[in-house]
Design a protein around this motif. Sequence first.
Motif, short mmCIF file in Angstrom:
data_model
loop_
_atom_site.label_atom_id
_atom_site.label_comp_id
_atom_site.label_asym_id
_atom_site.label_seq_id
_atom_site.Cartn_x
_atom_site.Cartn_y
_atom_site.Cartn_z
N PHE A 98 50.25 58.79 24.29
CA PHE A 98 50.62 57.74 25.23
C PHE A 98 50.64 56.36 24.58
CE2 PHE A 98 49.02 61.11 27.98
CZ PHE A 98 50.01 61.17 28.96
N LEU A 99 50.12 56.26 23.36
CA LEU A 99 50.06 54.98 22.67
C LEU A 99 51.13 54.87 21.59
CD1 LEU A 99 46.16 54.87 22.26
CD2 LEU A 99 47.55 53.97 24.13
N ARG A 100 52.06 55.83 21.59
CA ARG A 100 53.18 55.80 20.65
C ARG A 100 54.28 54.87 21.16
NH1 ARG A 100 54.30 59.89 16.90
NH2 ARG A 100 52.70 61.50 16.71
N ASN A 101 54.96 54.23 20.24
CA ASN A 101 56.18 53.47 20.56
C ASN A 101 56.02 52.53 21.76
OD1 ASN A 101 57.49 55.02 18.51
ND2 ASN A 101 57.83 56.67 20.01
N ILE A 102 54.90 51.82 21.78
CA ILE A 102 54.67 50.85 22.86
C ILE A 102 55.58 49.65 22.65
CG2 ILE A 102 52.98 49.32 23.92
CD1 ILE A 102 50.83 51.31 23.18
N SER A 103 56.24 49.25 23.72
CA SER A 103 57.14 48.09 23.67
C SER A 103 56.41 46.86 24.19
CB SER A 103 58.39 48.36 24.51
OG SER A 103 59.15 47.19 24.66
N THR A 104 56.80 45.70 23.69
CA THR A 104 56.22 44.45 24.19
C THR A 104 56.97 43.94 25.43
OG1 THR A 104 57.60 43.14 22.68
CG2 THR A 104 55.40 43.77 21.91
N ASN A 105 57.97 44.70 25.89
CA ASN A 105 58.72 44.27 27.08
C ASN A 105 57.82 44.17 28.30
OD1 ASN A 105 61.07 44.23 25.58
ND2 ASN A 105 61.70 46.31 26.17
N GLU A 106 56.82 45.08 28.38
CA GLU A 106 55.90 45.04 29.51
C GLU A 106 55.09 43.74 29.50
OE1 GLU A 106 56.33 47.96 27.70
OE2 GLU A 106 57.64 48.62 29.35
N THR B 93 51.28 47.03 19.84
CA THR B 93 52.31 47.93 19.28
C THR B 93 51.74 48.88 18.23
OG1 THR B 93 52.93 46.19 17.72
CG2 THR B 93 54.23 46.37 19.74
N ASN B 94 50.58 48.54 17.68
CA ASN B 94 49.93 49.41 16.69
C ASN B 94 48.70 50.12 17.27
OD1 ASN B 94 51.38 48.87 14.01
ND2 ASN B 94 50.96 46.81 14.76
N LEU B 95 48.65 50.20 18.60
CA LEU B 95 47.46 50.73 19.26
C LEU B 95 47.23 52.21 18.95
CD1 LEU B 95 45.21 49.77 21.03
CD2 LEU B 95 46.60 50.25 23.05
N ARG B 96 48.28 52.91 18.62
CA ARG B 96 48.14 54.33 18.28
C ARG B 96 47.16 54.52 17.13
NH1 ARG B 96 51.13 57.51 14.64
NH2 ARG B 96 50.88 59.75 15.00
N MET B 97 47.16 53.59 16.18
CA MET B 97 46.23 53.66 15.06
C MET B 97 44.98 52.83 15.33
SD MET B 97 47.85 55.75 13.25
CE MET B 97 46.66 55.76 11.90
N GLY B 98 45.13 51.75 16.10
CA GLY B 98 44.01 50.84 16.33
C GLY B 98 43.05 51.27 17.40
N VAL B 99 43.39 52.31 18.19
CA VAL B 99 42.53 52.72 19.28
C VAL B 99 41.15 53.16 18.78
CG1 VAL B 99 43.36 55.12 19.28
CG2 VAL B 99 42.42 54.13 21.38
N ASP B 100 41.08 53.65 17.55
CA ASP B 100 39.79 54.08 17.00
C ASP B 100 38.84 52.91 16.79
OD1 ASP B 100 40.04 57.00 16.55
OD2 ASP B 100 41.72 56.41 15.29
N HIS B 101 39.37 51.70 16.77
CA HIS B 101 38.54 50.52 16.50
C HIS B 101 38.14 49.78 17.77
CE1 HIS B 101 39.39 51.13 12.27
NE2 HIS B 101 40.69 51.13 12.54
#
Length: 241
Positions: free
Chosen positions: A75-83, A158-166
């Motif tokens: 669910f954290l892939r390809n997040i757009s900043t449009n929201e 936009t990088n939350l897919r990798m940053g969620v661990d932090h």
Amino acid sequence: LPNELLLLVFAKTDTSVLLTMRYSSTRMKRLVEVVLASRLESTTTELSVRRTLSAKRFFEAEKVKRPHLRHYRQFLRNISTNEITEATWYTTPPPELQTVCECLCILKGTNSFSVGMGNNGTATTTSTSSPGRSRTPSMTWPTIKKLMTRYDFKTWLTNLRMGVDHIPYAAAKRVERIIMLDPSITYERLRDVSMAGHKLLIIVAACLQYCTISEDLRIKSRELSTIDRSLDRAALLLECV
């Protein structure tokens, strides 16, 4: 006293006292080391059993929960900043949207008490309250807008897919409390008031689920590492005696 009687006495003597007695004589040293070796062997055996159980719990949890982590990370892939652009377009947002945006700022690790406070040191909000919502936001809407439109926030999102661990677990628990205590924060309600808010809520929820599962695995991993360190120390002491 005969060695047998001394061994019986030493068996009931505190370890710190025995360590001191080792230096009194060669005879005492040998007898004390017999008692210490027995204690260490018993401790090592107990730790080995605990490690086996701990390792089993950890690896079973890994097997069961690792797929769930991959699921929520999707669910954290390809997040757009449009929201973000749509959400921050509001001058006075729906309260539900403001809450979701505030939750994102908390997950980001923003210090909500450094900016956006009123003159008396408390946060104010530009949003109107809806029935059943009594929580006072910890950040003003202008502050939230300012934070969410910054480059570092958009990069984080936009990088939350990798940053969620932090994301700190304490931040996730704080957000969880906010959402749990606000009955208006639901997917259906957010879909009605703001599609941007609905999509951002999905991101927040995925982060919360991920952090909860990840923290459980971290706790089990730390428990296993602690036992391993204790085993290493016990083995080292056993070699010395």
